[in-house]
Design an enzyme around this catalytic site. Structure first.
Site, PDB file in Angstrom:
ATOM      1  N   HIS A   1      -7.957   0.442   6.446  1.00  0.00           N
ATOM      2  CA  HIS A   1      -6.808  -0.411   6.774  1.00  0.00           C
ATOM      3  C   HIS A   1      -7.090  -1.337   7.945  1.00  0.00           C
ATOM      4  CE1 HIS A   1      -4.210   2.948   4.812  1.00  0.00           C
ATOM      5  NE2 HIS A   1      -4.805   2.190   3.910  1.00  0.00           N
TER       6      HIS A   1
ATOM      7  N   GLY B   1      -5.325  15.207   8.701  1.00  0.00           N
ATOM      8  CA  GLY B   1      -4.289  14.454   9.405  1.00  0.00           C
ATOM      9  C   GLY B   1      -3.671  13.334   8.611  1.00  0.00           C
TER      10      GLY B   1
ATOM     11  N   TYR C   1       2.300  -5.036  17.350  1.00  0.00           N
ATOM     12  CA  TYR C   1       0.899  -4.623  17.449  1.00  0.00           C
ATOM     13  C   TYR C   1       0.439  -4.600  18.909  1.00  0.00           C
ATOM     14  CZ  TYR C   1       0.072  -4.177  12.512  1.00  0.00           C
ATOM     15  OH  TYR C   1       0.112  -3.715  11.222  1.00  0.00           O
TER      16      TYR C   1
ATOM     17  N   ARG D   1       1.437  -1.446  20.437  1.00  0.00           N
ATOM     18  CA  ARG D   1       0.583  -0.328  19.990  1.00  0.00           C
ATOM     19  C   ARG D   1      -0.789  -0.407  20.653  1.00  0.00           C
ATOM     20  NH1 ARG D   1       0.566  -0.365  13.686  1.00  0.00           N
ATOM     21  NH2 ARG D   1      -0.444   1.666  13.830  1.00  0.00           N
TER      22      ARG D   1
ATOM     23  N   ASN E   1      -4.299  20.139   8.283  1.00  0.00           N
ATOM     24  CA  ASN E   1      -3.014  19.501   8.566  1.00  0.00           C
ATOM     25  C   ASN E   1      -2.099  20.535   9.200  1.00  0.00           C
ATOM     26  OD1 ASN E   1      -0.416  18.087   8.239  1.00  0.00           O
ATOM     27  ND2 ASN E   1      -1.584  16.721   6.885  1.00  0.00           N
TER      28      ASN E   1
ATOM     29  N   GLN F   1      -7.929   5.821   7.659  1.00  0.00           N
ATOM     30  CA  GLN F   1      -6.779   4.926   7.454  1.00  0.00           C
ATOM     31  C   GLN F   1      -6.322   4.383   8.810  1.00  0.00           C
ATOM     32  OE1 GLN F   1      -3.847   6.721   4.387  1.00  0.00           O
ATOM     33  NE2 GLN F   1      -4.940   8.461   5.245  1.00  0.00           N
TER      34      GLN F   1
ATOM     35  N   CYS G   1      -8.643 -15.324  11.594  1.00  0.00           N
ATOM     36  CA  CYS G   1      -7.968 -16.618  11.741  1.00  0.00           C
ATOM     37  C   CYS G   1      -7.386 -17.093  10.408  1.00  0.00           C
ATOM     38  CB  CYS G   1      -8.954 -17.667  12.269  1.00  0.00           C
ATOM     39  SG  CYS G   1      -8.221 -19.309  12.341  1.00  0.00           S
TER      40      CYS G   1
ATOM     41  N   CYS H   1      -6.739 -19.319  17.438  1.00  0.00           N
ATOM     42  CA  CYS H   1      -8.186 -19.275  17.227  1.00  0.00           C
ATOM     43  C   CYS H   1      -8.901 -20.173  18.235  1.00  0.00           C
ATOM     44  CB  CYS H   1      -8.477 -19.755  15.798  1.00  0.00           C
ATOM     45  SG  CYS H   1     -10.228 -19.849  15.401  1.00  0.00           S
TER      46      CYS H   1
HETATM   47  C1  BV8 Z   1      -2.205  -1.974  -2.157  1.00  0.00           C
HETATM   48  C2  BV8 Z   1      -1.339  -0.874   8.338  1.00  0.00           C
HETATM   49  C3  BV8 Z   1      -2.163  -3.349  -4.054  1.00  0.00           C
HETATM   50  C4  BV8 Z   1      -2.082  -0.922   9.578  1.00  0.00           C
HETATM   51  C5  BV8 Z   1      -1.003   0.708   6.621  1.00  0.00           C
HETATM   52  C6  BV8 Z   1      -0.154   3.184  -5.960  1.00  0.00           C
HETATM   53  C7  BV8 Z   1      -1.376   2.531  -6.013  1.00  0.00           C
HETATM   54  C8  BV8 Z   1      -1.629   1.452  -5.164  1.00  0.00           C
HETATM   55  C9  BV8 Z   1      -0.661   1.026  -4.239  1.00  0.00           C
HETATM   56  C10 BV8 Z   1       0.551   1.682  -4.183  1.00  0.00           C
HETATM   57  C11 BV8 Z   1       0.806   2.749  -5.036  1.00  0.00           C
HETATM   58  N1  BV8 Z   1       2.057   3.176  -4.781  1.00  0.00           N
HETATM   59  C12 BV8 Z   1       2.607   2.419  -3.783  1.00  0.00           C
HETATM   60  C13 BV8 Z   1       1.723   1.494  -3.422  1.00  0.00           C
HETATM   61  C14 BV8 Z   1       1.961   0.484  -2.385  1.00  0.00           C
HETATM   62  C15 BV8 Z   1       1.554   0.947  -0.987  1.00  0.00           C
HETATM   63  C16 BV8 Z   1       1.835   2.394  -0.738  1.00  0.00           C
HETATM   64  O1  BV8 Z   1       0.937   3.224  -0.795  1.00  0.00           O
HETATM   65  N2  BV8 Z   1       3.088   2.694  -0.396  1.00  0.00           N
HETATM   66  C17 BV8 Z   1       3.427   4.068  -0.082  1.00  0.00           C
HETATM   67  C18 BV8 Z   1       4.153   4.136   1.256  1.00  0.00           C
HETATM   68  C19 BV8 Z   1       4.246   4.602  -1.225  1.00  0.00           C
HETATM   69  N3  BV8 Z   1       0.142   0.683  -0.805  1.00  0.00           N
HETATM   70  C20 BV8 Z   1      -0.230  -0.548  -0.425  1.00  0.00           C
HETATM   71  O2  BV8 Z   1       0.551  -1.477  -0.305  1.00  0.00           O
HETATM   72  C21 BV8 Z   1      -1.705  -0.755  -0.155  1.00  0.00           C
HETATM   73  N4  BV8 Z   1      -2.095  -1.954  -0.836  1.00  0.00           N
HETATM   74  O3  BV8 Z   1      -2.213  -1.006  -2.838  1.00  0.00           O
HETATM   75  O4  BV8 Z   1      -2.272  -3.243  -2.646  1.00  0.00           O
HETATM   76  C22 BV8 Z   1      -2.788  -4.629  -4.384  1.00  0.00           C
HETATM   77  C23 BV8 Z   1      -3.924  -4.636  -5.210  1.00  0.00           C
HETATM   78  C24 BV8 Z   1      -4.474  -5.843  -5.563  1.00  0.00           C
HETATM   79  C25 BV8 Z   1      -3.950  -7.051  -5.078  1.00  0.00           C
HETATM   80  C26 BV8 Z   1      -2.835  -7.025  -4.216  1.00  0.00           C
HETATM   81  C27 BV8 Z   1      -2.250  -5.814  -3.866  1.00  0.00           C
HETATM   82  C28 BV8 Z   1      -1.954  -0.985   1.325  1.00  0.00           C
HETATM   83  C29 BV8 Z   1      -1.697   0.270   2.098  1.00  0.00           C
HETATM   84  C30 BV8 Z   1      -2.063   0.047   3.569  1.00  0.00           C
HETATM   85  C31 BV8 Z   1      -0.818  -0.150   4.361  1.00  0.00           C
HETATM   86  N5  BV8 Z   1      -1.130  -0.262   5.771  1.00  0.00           N
HETATM   87  N6  BV8 Z   1      -1.211   0.491   7.892  1.00  0.00           N
HETATM   88  C32 BV8 Z   1      -1.230  -0.303  10.649  1.00  0.00           C
HETATM   89  O5  BV8 Z   1      -0.378  -1.020  11.178  1.00  0.00           O
HETATM   90  O6  BV8 Z   1      -1.449   0.892  10.913  1.00  0.00           O
HETATM   91  S1  BV8 Z   1      -0.576   2.247   6.084  1.00  0.00           S
HETATM   92  C33 BV8 Z   1      -0.250   3.319   7.346  1.00  0.00           C
HETATM   93  O7  BV8 Z   1      -0.023   4.585   6.695  1.00  0.00           O
HETATM   94  C34 BV8 Z   1      -1.379   3.619   8.308  1.00  0.00           C
HETATM   95  O8  BV8 Z   1      -2.601   2.994   7.989  1.00  0.00           O
HETATM   96  C35 BV8 Z   1      -1.520   5.144   8.172  1.00  0.00           C
HETATM   97  O9  BV8 Z   1      -2.762   5.608   8.509  1.00  0.00           O
HETATM   98  C36 BV8 Z   1      -1.250   5.270   6.739  1.00  0.00           C
HETATM   99  C37 BV8 Z   1      -1.095   6.571   6.103  1.00  0.00           C
HETATM  100  O10 BV8 Z   1      -0.266   7.365   6.871  1.00  0.00           O
HETATM  101  P1  BV8 Z   1      -0.929   8.686   7.508  1.00  0.00           P
HETATM  102  O11 BV8 Z   1      -2.162   8.264   8.218  1.00  0.00           O
HETATM  103  O12 BV8 Z   1      -1.066   9.730   6.472  1.00  0.00           O
HETATM  104  O13 BV8 Z   1       0.147   9.057   8.596  1.00  0.00           O
HETATM  105  P2  BV8 Z   1       1.513   9.846   8.326  1.00  0.00           P
HETATM  106  O14 BV8 Z   1       2.355   9.683   9.544  1.00  0.00           O
HETATM  107  O15 BV8 Z   1       2.067   9.473   6.989  1.00  0.00           O
HETATM  108  O16 BV8 Z   1       1.074  11.384   8.215  1.00  0.00           O
HETATM  109  C38 BV8 Z   1       0.526  12.034   9.342  1.00  0.00           C
HETATM  110  C39 BV8 Z   1       0.060  13.397   8.847  1.00  0.00           C
HETATM  111  O17 BV8 Z   1      -0.615  14.061   9.922  1.00  0.00           O
HETATM  112  C40 BV8 Z   1       1.181  14.305   8.402  1.00  0.00           C
HETATM  113  O18 BV8 Z   1       0.814  14.949   7.201  1.00  0.00           O
HETATM  114  C41 BV8 Z   1       1.299  15.337   9.547  1.00  0.00           C
HETATM  115  O19 BV8 Z   1       1.676  16.611   9.051  1.00  0.00           O
HETATM  116  C42 BV8 Z   1      -0.119  15.385  10.038  1.00  0.00           C
HETATM  117  N7  BV8 Z   1      -0.301  15.745  11.452  1.00  0.00           N
HETATM  118  C43 BV8 Z   1       0.474  15.399  12.512  1.00  0.00           C
HETATM  119  N8  BV8 Z   1      -0.102  15.865  13.655  1.00  0.00           N
HETATM  120  C44 BV8 Z   1      -1.252  16.480  13.285  1.00  0.00           C
HETATM  121  C45 BV8 Z   1      -1.389  16.411  11.878  1.00  0.00           C
HETATM  122  N9  BV8 Z   1      -2.420  16.937  11.211  1.00  0.00           N
HETATM  123  C46 BV8 Z   1      -3.371  17.553  11.945  1.00  0.00           C
HETATM  124  N10 BV8 Z   1      -3.329  17.661  13.284  1.00  0.00           N
HETATM  125  C47 BV8 Z   1      -2.288  17.146  13.991  1.00  0.00           C
HETATM  126  N11 BV8 Z   1      -2.255  17.276  15.322  1.00  0.00           N
HETATM  127 ZN    ZN Z   2      -9.964 -20.541  13.233  1.00  0.00          ZN
END
Ligand code: BV8
Ligand code: ZN
Length: 241
Positions: free
Chosen positions: A121, A188, A69, A72, A214, A103, A129, A149
């Site tokens: 997110h 995006g 992090y 980043r 996109n 996101q 903390c 902390c």
């Molecule tokens: C949860 C952390 C449950 C911070 C991130 C179904 C339902 C619920 C959950 C799930 C489910 N199926 C699977 C899950 C689990 C999981 C999930 O979704 N997995 C995926 C990979 C299959 N989800 C979770 O775990 C979530 N939690 O559901 O908990 C729960 C409920 C109750 C109790 C306990 C638990 C949590 C998800 C959050 C994860 N954290 N980030 C960080 O370090 O960043 S996710 C991470 O991916 C980032 O936040 C990022 O923003 C996010 C999504 O990615 P994108 O933003 O879309 O980026 P990506 O690279 O994928 O795509 C970029 C796009 O831009 C492309 O399309 C490209 O073509 C386009 N592009 C590129 N350049 C341009 C452009 N477009 C326009 N202009 C440009 N110039």
């Molecule tokens: Zn503390």
């Protein structure tokens, strides 16, 4: 690339809208020099999400996750909002009912002047903390990792949502309310991550006019009324006059 008639239609739809919501992903920050996750050269090519973006990874090696992090954060410090972020901030000033759901954790929407933001997110500059739960905002990249902390001395974690962690209820509620807008722009994002991607489906089912911006087709493209192919930094300024 998107065609002029499509751009013209999208501009008309936005000009007549009383309520607009936007969902953004890493793609909107690509033109600010921040790598996305799943594109070629993206973050997940060099890091396994399981190693850096899960609570298990943090419990196993908090220093390693914090280093990821901190690196980043260094990158985000030298990035500034692009015309895509700025267009959304300008749109907010024009629309009475507006909500930006992101996101992204890079804070670029805030720097561009957007105000009504839901950070699904979390935010990389905020810490939480593990001891007293206190949240704090970092003004610079922490040097000794993991940071402690100032109140209770316990370890801090980034205030972001990792895979397997639930999103904050308040943020889910704000995002669900945003799905009732007349127009829903999704910009995006690959639509791979849930529950964020699910809000696009919700908006469509509530009858919103869904516009995707996109550089390529995504799993969400079939859920939209219009899919504008092109970079956010070019397309958003064209449809948000
Ligand atoms: C949860 C952390 C449950 C911070 C991130 C179904 C339902 C619920 C959950 C799930 C489910 N199926 C699977 C899950 C689990 C999981 C999930 O979704 N997995 C995926 C990979 C299959 N989800 C979770 O775990 C979530 N939690 O559901 O908990 C729960 C409920 C109750 C109790 C306990 C638990 C949590 C998800 C959050 C994860 N954290 N980030 C960080 O370090 O960043 S996710 C991470 O991916 C980032 O936040 C990022 O923003 C996010 C999504 O990615 P994108 O933003 O879309 O980026 P990506 O690279 O994928 O795509 C970029 C796009 O831009 C492309 O399309 C490209 O073509 C386009 N592009 C590129 N350049 C341009 C452009 N477009 C326009 N202009 C440009 N110039
Ligand atoms: Zn503390």
């Amino acid at each position: 690339m998107s065609t002029d008639p499509q751009i013209h239609r999208a501009r008309e739809v936005l000009l007549n809208a009383q309520s607009v919501s936007v969902l953004t992903g890493a793609g909107i920050s690509a033109e600010s020099g921040i790598p996305t996750f799943r594109d070629a050269g993206g973050i997940w090519e060099n890091f396994d999400p399981e190693q850096v973006a899960t609570p298990e990874a943090f419990a196993r090696d908090p220093g390693f996750v914090w280093k990821w992090y901190a690196d980043r954060m260094q990158q985000f410090r030298s990035s500034s909002p692009n015309r895509g972020h700025q267009s959304l901030a300008a749109l907010e000033d024009r629309i009475s009912e507006f909500r930006l759901v992101t996101q992204n954790i890079d804070n670029l929407h805030q720097l561009a002047g957007s105000r009504r933001i839901t950070e699904l997110h979390g935010n990389i500059w905020r810490t939480r903390c593990l001891g007293c739960g206190r949240k704090a905002t970092l003004s610079e990249v922490p040097s000794d990792l993991p940071p402690k902390c100032s109140e209770c001395g316990n370890m801090l974690r980034p205030d972001v949502v990792w895979f397997g962690e639930a999103l904050e209820t308040e943020n889910i509620q704000q995002a669900e309310a945003a799905c009732h807008a007349e127009v829903f722009i999704v910009a995006g994002t690959s639509g791979e991550v849930w529950p964020a991607a699910g809000f696009v489906h919700q908006a469509r089912s509530h009858g919103a006019f869904v516009i995707e911006v996109n550089t390529q087709r995504t799993v969400l493209s079939d859920v939209t009324n219009m899919s504008l192919m092109g970079p956010c930094g070019e397309v958003l300024p064209q449809i948000i006059r």
